[in-house]
Structure formats: C-alpha cells, structure tokens
Design an enzyme around this catalytic site. Structure first.
Site, PDB file in Angstrom:
ATOM      1  CD1 TRP A  80      -2.300   1.953   0.316  1.00 43.44           C
ATOM      2  CD2 TRP A  80      -3.068   1.064   2.202  1.00 43.44           C
ATOM      3  NE1 TRP A  80      -3.434   2.653   0.676  1.00 43.44           N
ATOM      4  CE2 TRP A  80      -3.923   2.128   1.839  1.00 43.44           C
ATOM      5  CE3 TRP A  80      -3.357   0.363   3.365  1.00 43.44           C
ATOM      6  CZ2 TRP A  80      -5.033   2.492   2.594  1.00 43.44           C
ATOM      7  CZ3 TRP A  80      -4.464   0.728   4.100  1.00 43.44           C
ATOM      8  CH2 TRP A  80      -5.287   1.777   3.714  1.00 43.44           C
ATOM      9  CG  ASP A  89      -1.916  -7.763  -0.396  1.00 44.99           C
ATOM     10  OD1 ASP A  89      -2.744  -8.647  -0.686  1.00 44.99           O
ATOM     11  OD2 ASP A  89      -2.235  -6.615  -0.041  1.00 44.99           O
ATOM     12  CE1 TYR A  93      -4.451  -0.976  -0.969  1.00 45.30           C
ATOM     13  CE2 TYR A  93      -2.459  -2.255  -1.266  1.00 45.30           C
ATOM     14  CZ  TYR A  93      -3.684  -2.077  -0.672  1.00 45.30           C
ATOM     15  OH  TYR A  93      -4.145  -3.010   0.224  1.00 45.30           O
TER      16      TYR A  93
END
Length: 179
Positions: A21, A51, A56
């Site tokens: 993120w 991930d 994001y």
C-alpha cells in the site's frame, strides 16, 4: 525464510509477504529509488509474495511493482485486489467494469494473467448477491486471473466467501483500530 502453500493456489510463498500500500504514495510521497530498494530488500530476504491493489495510489503501487518485475530474473507471486475503485465502489459493480479493472491491473503489473485477484472489501450486499464470485470464475476461465480470493471485513463475509468452491484465498481485515 520459511514457506508455505497459499490457500488453494498451490503457490509456495514466504510466510511473510510484503504489503505494498505504501508504494502508492497514499501515506506521503515515496521516491522511486526507495520503492526499488524496498522491493529489492524483500527479495533479498526471501520474501516472494507481494500484496497490492488497484486503488493503492490509483494504480501507482501496481505500476511500480510491474516496472520492478521487468528487471528481475524471478518475480514474486503478486496478489492484487479489485473492487474499490471509483468505477465500481460503492454501486457501480458490473462484470464489464470488473473485467476492465482487472485488465488495467494486469497492464500495470506487466502480466497477461494475474496470479491472484482478491475482491477488495466489496459491499456486503454485492458479495452476498454472489454475482461477483461468478464473474471471478469467468475471468479465471478466460485466463485473466489464475486464482481469486476475497479480502473481507466481517466474519460472516469470510464464512460466506469461504463456502464458494472457487475461492483460493481469504484475507480478513485484522486491525487494532477497526474492531
């Protein structure tokens, strides 16, 4: 780094994955050289599972990971999430929009097929309706995604998703600030 099989994917992944993120500048600007250093350090420490999500940094995280992967001999397994961008969330869910979102993620990641696409905390009524799970099966059959899973906020959402035979992974929000 110890490894284990990720859900029903068959992927042998590091027990610690890299959440990406921050690579999207959502918490403040992160310079490209710092991003590359983060990704390099993860691989150097045998982390082979990243991930990310389409939202994001409005795709910046995926683009950075994709650019970095082009320079690697071996790329990690990448999970990205779908379902929270402005075209879909909160009430614009359609199969064609989901496909477009996943195609855009694949392009940013520089892949023809996404390793793992997870529904990204889609609204409860959308999840419980079940259409999004059927669409994910269709995208898998089309070759756009290899596996699919769900990232959910509530236990009853997790139980519902886990009952779907095509679900390969389940990610449950666990955060001290969101009880």
């Amino acid at each position: 780094m110890k490894q284990r099989i990720l859900g029903k994917t068959g992927f042998k992944v590091s027990e610690i994955g890299l959440g990406c993120w921050q690579l999207g500048n959502d918490f403040g600007p992160v310079e490209d050289n710092v991003v590359m250093s983060i990704l390099d350090t993860a691989i150097a420490n045998e982390v082979n599972f990243f991930d990310t999500a389409d939202v994001y940094g409005d795709g910046i995280s995926e683009s950075r990971i994709g650019a970095w992967c082009k320079q690697q001999e071996q790329t990690p397994y990448i999970a990205t999430k779908v379902g929270r961008d402005a075209q879909l969330y909160p009430n614009g869910y359609s199969k064609s929009r989901m496909r477009q979102s996943l195609q855009a993620s694949a392009k940013r990641l520089g892949v023809e097929r996404i390793d793992l696409a997870q529904l990204h905390c889609v609204p409860r009524d959308v999840l419980f309706n079940g259409d999004v799970l059927t669409w994910m099966e269709d995208f898998q059959q089309e070759g756009l995604i290899e596996h699919f899973g769900a990232s959910v906020e509530m236990i009853n959402e997790a139980v519902f998703a886990a009952q779907h035979p095509g679900i390969a992974t389940l990610q449950i929000l666990f955060n001290v600030f969101r009880q």
